[in-house]
Write a protein that holds these residues in place. Structure first.
Motif, PDB file in Angstrom:
ATOM      1  N   CYS A 530       1.216  -1.239   0.324  1.00  0.00           N
ATOM      2  CA  CYS A 530      -0.485   0.080  -0.090  1.00  0.00           C
ATOM      3  C   CYS A 530       1.303   1.403   0.237  1.00  0.00           C
ATOM      4  O   CYS A 530       1.646   1.041   0.697  1.00  0.00           O
ATOM      5  N   CYS A 533       0.220   2.945   3.849  1.00  0.00           N
ATOM      6  CA  CYS A 533       0.403   2.500   5.326  1.00  0.00           C
ATOM      7  C   CYS A 533       1.499   1.246   5.346  1.00  0.00           C
ATOM      8  O   CYS A 533       2.438   0.729   6.074  1.00  0.00           O
ATOM      9  N   CYS A 552      -5.932  -0.342   0.491  1.00  0.00           N
ATOM     10  CA  CYS A 552      -5.675  -0.909   1.500  1.00  0.00           C
ATOM     11  C   CYS A 552      -7.385  -1.409   2.085  1.00  0.00           C
ATOM     12  O   CYS A 552      -8.266  -0.938   2.870  1.00  0.00           O
ATOM     13  N   PHE A 554      -6.602  -1.911   5.145  1.00  0.00           N
ATOM     14  CA  PHE A 554      -5.829  -1.335   6.935  1.00  0.00           C
ATOM     15  C   PHE A 554      -5.957  -0.204   6.153  1.00  0.00           C
ATOM     16  O   PHE A 554      -6.762   0.756   7.830  1.00  0.00           O
ATOM     17  N   CYS A 555      -5.597   0.845   5.641  1.00  0.00           N
ATOM     18  CA  CYS A 555      -5.883   2.489   6.064  1.00  0.00           C
ATOM     19  C   CYS A 555      -6.561   2.911   4.292  1.00  0.00           C
ATOM     20  O   CYS A 555      -6.997   3.972   4.849  1.00  0.00           O
TER      21      CYS A 555
HETATM   22 ZN   LIG Z   1      -2.508   0.769   3.703  1.00  0.00          ZN
END
Ligand SMILES: [Zn+2]
Length: 1199
Positions: A530, A533, A552, A554-555
């Motif tokens: 990504c 992150c 992503c 996650f972020c």
């Molecule tokens: Zn990310």
């Protein structure tokens, strides 16, 4: 790129593994021709055509680009902005995260503010090792003349790799994390591989977790039925946990009087329950009721320890009919064992312990349980054996059996028939049994493979044998969590006080039928990550815009897909090559790292092993020197390698020492090894550059000559003093000179009192135990080693320390370097060659041969809303996010605690990705990735229904063991009790069905929390007996900090196996029994293992035939209690028992020496120390007493 330079890069990971159906390995680099990948499998970029079973046929065209276009990927240069992690070390940006040392709970647990783990003490600048001229005597070991050394040699400067990149957790707040989870059904095209055939959405199922459905309070149908199944305990007269003691005023028990159980009617077994598994209804949701703890008035006389009481009836040991495993056991009248697994609905109920008796309530609040045995509140219990408690309560109502189905939800339970008079005390059978829980889990979860694709599902217990199928989340062998449903909000988390943590074992060894992580090569531009992150490509990335970009998980940042990695999406939005690529479909895999991920942007050299042997008087006298030298000659043939067909790339070096150091030149061209002595240890340097680290195959003759000569050279030494700091410095300098990472194996015997850096003094002072100054005993006495450790980590120098002390050696200080570098400490107190060498040699062999990575950096990324805040284990941290391990072996775990940053979403769940960058034993730089998704819940009940007590205990132990560095042990114990009481009180208040306030109600998944917690509280570290040495405590403290869940489980609650019930005809083991003396039968023989110790306890009345078969003598009196191994006798019993001993040993990372303990023998005291359900000599409470104490604490919180 280095990929092609490594001839055997892909092995062992890449090799096709039998068990991995349908996933032909070749695609992932399995086949390696010397020199590189065979053309067809050029780096994994393309669709792996090799995977046949896999993906939909039409779509996997040949890789668009055979070789990864280097240029494409540039966009995300991994380390571009300095916020990379794992990767090449960018400099440290200001850590925005809170210091690692934060107390993990803000509530009552906060012992003392931030507690800096001791590994943080390395704040001081590394001491720079300057080289100095020293007086160095050069002497020749063999006949040749020593080569010059010394003065001229410029020591390498300390190169400090910037390993730490600061990670900015800047999550775009504006980006509403949409669920990136592919919710689509599995692609229909192509035949799904068995393995990957799992429904596509599994990795991130957004749906509610299967378990959450039923409300906790719903009375499960089945449980009711099972209620009667509880084997009634004998003591009729004493209502141990009877739910409703007759004489007690009803008011105190909210509900109807506890049912008296009649004979154990084995009611219809709740057949439906266990089904729960993959998705079934949550069995766990129904609360079970335990009959409450005894509410008796404080006994007049102190409860005597269980041991002292009258000998338990012989039959008690028989408590558990040996069940092969599960089948409902026939009702044995006399048997008190817990009901069989199959009988009751194992997990379905909450556990209500019967209402406390009035007397108990009245008792004064007990401040910390930890205190001396007799605790005010605790005494309420019926004194166990001495029947002292005067007021015998009337007939005891049947204690509501906790077990399997015991349910009394307040309702009237079946009446119990009056039982025969029994000793007045609580019946331990009425409280949650670890054995029952373990057996239930085996019965319910042991038969089906555990598939990791269902988010939020707790895996089988560590005591259950199971097979794992990776379907997008890491196997529980790599990651276990305290909770698989974490609260959506920080407030909920605080309210529950359930720790949110993951115990991660990155390089765990998998069973033969499970595949090691595949190796993925994304080409010269490195792994796809990504942009923001820097999370690595994984199943949580959602491809959009026809596959040109990915979002992503996650972020939520959107990143371009580099051309060489582009692939079309199918109608469900999933890449058509999804199942061809481990990084898109599996929870665990590895990436080949590019040179950008290497220290100083240089491909690493293969690591080196350096053996540093103490040759002072004690070391020679106890036989250690001779044993080590002899063994090394063989062991050098077993250095770690990734491909069994090639020789290990690891170089080796040798040095010996007492108060000076002796280096050996073992260059292949020499006829004899040469010794070079460095007597000025004030500023250590390595006197020879060439010839110290050599390749075993080339220098074998010289090395063997050296190892043959060392024991003789020092046979008559009179030197008793040793140095220690300079020894590690020497190894470190040698690795620096060779510009490589590696491991030092230090074999050491004594407190290093000789004049030198790191010199120590004897500070052993037992008078400090129990005082506020006790903590100082766990802290290193000098800062020298912390600074040295920091330097070692920078060089990738891991230290394994083998100690052979005859007295105090200050393990707390000597262990600093090993425990900060990912190393291990082994301790053989009063080592004697004859009786201890087997254990030592097995440990050494395992330690040298085990899989290990070097120069490792671990980073745990999480999805928006939570973050990793604290870490536990044997490592070093120079910032708040990067866990640095000079060495990381297959047995080491890192425990990570998480905290909320924000509100979490039930839809997307919470994701974590653990990335470990390391150098393999062949010198290849790799990234091992483990992904884990858990559910997020808005209801506390879901949290309590999907947590894992064994992991929670592992976390609590590590947390507490770190706290003792800065707090009095009593405070640490008290706060543990307090936190657990809060956890259980929160459940009682918010999740349990309405019932009498006097009832102790435990969540099904946590019903063993009290018994296990008590084991932690009673452990030698937190509550030592007078005979426990300070070194032992420091040693255990360090050891536990890196234990995985299976090891901590058996360490705190030892396995006790009734050997006399062994059926030699079948492979299954007899069911273990609870760790209590009253479970032992005089006529029995038991094997007890703790992970570190192994005892074979022989009852005084054991059958002669049994003794003859196992020991070769029919007479109890003739059994030699000094034996450390069983005689090899030609009978099935002997063979089977020895096999079991070996199988226990094989399961543990350290060799367990066998001790034979005869009943009534003096050694029995040691053995009894491990009967953890009993009260112990140092004041540790019995399980029964502790449970009552917990109940009291909980009641106070609720009122
Ligand atoms: Zn990310």
């Amino acid at each position: 790129m280095n990929v092609n330079q490594q001839p055997h890069m892909a092995s062992p990971y890449g090799q096709p593994q039998p068990g991995y159906q349908g996933y032909p390995q070749s695609g992932y680099g399995g086949q390696h021709v010397p020199g590189g990948y065979p053309a067809p499998y050029a780096p994994y970029n393309g669709p792996a055509s090799a995977y046949q079973p896999g993906p939909p046929q039409g779509m996997r065209g040949p890789p668009t680009s055979g070789a990864p276009p280097v240029s494409a990927a540039q966009a995300y240069s991994q380390f571009g902005q300095g916020d990379i992690q794992n990767g090449p070390p960018p400099l440290g940006a200001p850590p925005q995260r809170p210091p690692v040392s934060q107390p993990y709970s803000q509530g009552a647990m906060n012992l003392s503010g931030p507690q800096p783990p001791y590994n943080q003490q390395f704040g001081a600048p590394p001491t720079s090792m300057q080289q100095m001229t020293t007086q160095m005597a050069s002497m020749q070991v063999g006949s040749t003349v020593p080569s010059p050394a010394g003065p001229g040699y410029a020591p390498p400067t300390v190169s400090q790799p910037s390993v730490s990149a600061a990670y900015t957790p800047s999550a775009p707040s504006s980006f509403a994390p949409t669920s990136t989870v592919p919710t689509q059904p599995p692609s229909t095209e192509g035949t799904p591989q068995p393995y990957y055939g799992a429904p596509p959405q599994q990795p991130f199922p957004t749906a509610a977790p299967p378990f959450s459905a039923p409300g906790p309070t719903q009375p499960p149908g089945p449980p009711l039925a099972s209620q009667q199944t509880f084997p009634q305990a004998p003591p009729p007269s004493q209502p141990p946990f009877s739910s409703a003691p007759p004489q007690v005023p009803p008011a105190s028990y909210g509900g109807p009087p506890p049912p008296v159980q009649a004979s154990h009617p084995r009611a219809a077994p709740p057949t439906s329950q266990p089904a729960a598994f993959p998705g079934g209804p949550p069995p766990t949701s129904t609360p079970t009721q335990y009959t409450g703890p005894p509410m008796q008035q404080p006994p007049v006389s102190q409860p005597s320890s269980f041991h002292s009481g009258p000998p338990p009836p012989p039959t008690s040991a028989a408590g558990f009919p040996p069940q092969g495993g599960a089948p409902p056991r026939p009702p044995h009248p006399g048997i008190q064992g817990p009901p069989l697994a199959s009988q009751g609905p194992p997990m379905s109920q909450a556990n209500h312990v019967a209402p406390p008796q009035p007397g108990m309530l009245a008792g004064p609040p007990v401040p910390g349980m930890a205190g001396p045995p007799p605790q005010p509140g605790m005494q309420g219990y019926p004194p166990q054996q001495n029947g002292a408690f005067g007021q015998v309560r009337g007939p005891q109502p049947g204690y509501a059996g906790p077990y399997p189905g015991q349910q009394s939800y307040g309702a009237a339970p079946p009446a119990q028939a009056p039982a025969p008079p029994a000793p007045k005390r609580l019946d331990p059978d009425s409280i949650p049994s670890p054995i029952q829980v373990i057996e239930d889990d085996k019965a319910n979860k042991g038969s089906e493979p555990f598939v990791t694709g269902v988010r939020g599902q707790a895996p089988p217990l560590v005591t259950t044998n199971f097979h794992v199928k990776d379907q997008g989340n890491a196997s529980p062998r790599f990651i276990r969590c305290t909770a698989y449903n974490i609260p959506c909000t920080s407030d909920m988390a605080k309210q529950s006080q359930v720790p949110l943590a993951a115990v991660i074992k990155p390089l765990a060894t998998l069973p033969p039928d499970e595949n090691s992580p595949y190796i993925v090569d994304h080409g010269e531009s490195g792994p796809i990550r990504c942009n923001r992150c820097k999370a690595y490509m994984c199943p949580y990335m959602q491809f959009i815009e026809g596959g040109r970009r990915f979002q992503c998980g996650f972020c939520s940042c959107v990143t371009e897909v580099p051309p060489h990695y582009f692939q079309h999406l199918d109608h469900t939005g999933k890449r058509v090559d999804c199942y061809d690529r481990p990084e898109l479909s599996l929870g665990s895999y590895e990436f080949l790292a590019t040179v950008d991920y290497c220290k100083n942007n240089k491909i690493p050299q293969p690591p080196a092993f350096i053996f540093l042997i103490d040759v002072s008087y004690n070391a020679v006298k106890n036989g250690m020197v001779r044993i080590v030298c002899q063994e090394l000659k063989t062991l050098l043939d077993y250095l770690p390698r990734e491909n069994p067909d090639v020789q290990s790339n690891i170089r080796v070096g040798f040095a010996t020492y007492n108060k000076v150091l002796h280096f050996y030149n073992v260059k292949a061209s020499l006829a004899q090894p040469q010794m070079m002595v460095v007597s000025d240890v004030a500023d250590m340097f390595v006197p020879l550059l060439d010839g110290f680290l050599v390749n075993v195959s080339e220098s074998r003759v010289v090395i063997e000559s050296l190892l043959d000569q060392i024991p003789d050279m020092f046979a008559d030494t009179r030197e008793t003093e040793t140095v220690f700091g300079p020894v590690i410095q020497a190894g470190l300098e040698a690795l620096k000179a060779a510009d490589c990472a590696g491991k030092l194996f230090v074999f050491h015997t004594s407190l290093p009192i000789a004049e030198a850096p790191g010199k120590l003094k004897n500070r052993e002072d037992k008078k400090l135990v129990g005082t506020d100054k006790e903590k100082s005993l766990f802290q290193p006495q000098v800062s020298f080693y912390a600074n040295l450790a920091k330097e070692c980590v920078a060089q990738g120098c891991c230290v394994d320390l083998f100690l052979f002390p005859n007295q105090y050696v200050d393990v707390a200080t000597l262990g600093v370097v090993p425990t900060s570098t990912g190393g291990s400490v082994y301790k053989y107190t009063y080592f004697q060659a004859q009786s201890d060498q087997e254990r030592f040699l097995n440990d050494l062999r395992k330690d040298i041969q085990k899989k290990v990575g070097f120069d490792a950096v671990m980073r745990v990324r999480t999805s928006t809303g939570i973050r990793a805040t604290d870490f536990f284990g044997s490592f070093y941290m120079s910032n708040t996010t990067d866990v640095e391990l000079a060495g990381l072996d297959c047995d080491k775990t890192v425990t990570v605690e998480f905290r909320h940053d924000d509100k979490l979403s039930e839809e997307t769940g919470a994701l974590m990705q653990c990335a470990v960058l390391y150098t393999s034993c062949s010198g290849q730089r790799r990234l091992r990735i483990h992904n884990m998704a858990v559910n997020c819940c808005a209801q506390l009940a879901d949290l309590y229904r999907n947590c894992e007590t064994d992991t929670i205990i592992n976390f609590f132990a590590k947390y507490a063991y770190r706290c003792v560095l800065n707090n009095p042990t009593k405070n640490v114990r008290d706060s543990l009790v307090n936190q657990c009481a809060q956890i259980l009180a929160c459940y009682r208040k918010n999740c349990a069905s309405p019932s009498s306030a006097g009832q102790l109600i435990l969540p099904e998944c946590m019903k063993l929390l009290p018994v296990y917690l008590n084991c932690v509280l009673k452990s030698d570290v937190l509550h030592p007996g007078a005979d426990v040495s300070l070194d032992d405590r420091a040693y255990l403290r360090q050891l536990v900090s890196a234990m995985d869940v299976a090891e901590s489980h058996v360490f705190f609650y030892p396995r006790l196996l009734p050997v006399h019930k062994l059926d030699v005809e079948c492979d299954t083991l007899p069911v273990a029994i609870r760790d209590s003396e009253e479970r032992l039968s005089k006529g029995g023989i038991y094997l007890l293992e703790t992970g570190l110790n192994l005892f074979l306890w022989v009852g005084a009345n054991a059958q002669q035939e049994l003794l003859q078969n196992i020991f070769g003598t029919p007479a109890f009196g003739q059994i030699d209690s000094n034996m450390t191994s069983l005689p090899i006798l030609d009978n099935p019993y002997s063979k089977r028992v020895r096999e079991i001993v070996e199988s226990f040993r094989a399961q543990r990372s350290r060799y367990m020496k066998l001790m034979v303990v005869k009943q009534e023998d003096k050694l029995e005291l040691i053995f009894k120390h491990f009967l953890v359900e009993d009260k112990n000599n140092s004041g540790g409470a019995s399980y029964v007493d502790f449970l009552c104490h917990m109940h009291k604490e909980i009641r106070q919180l609720l009122s």
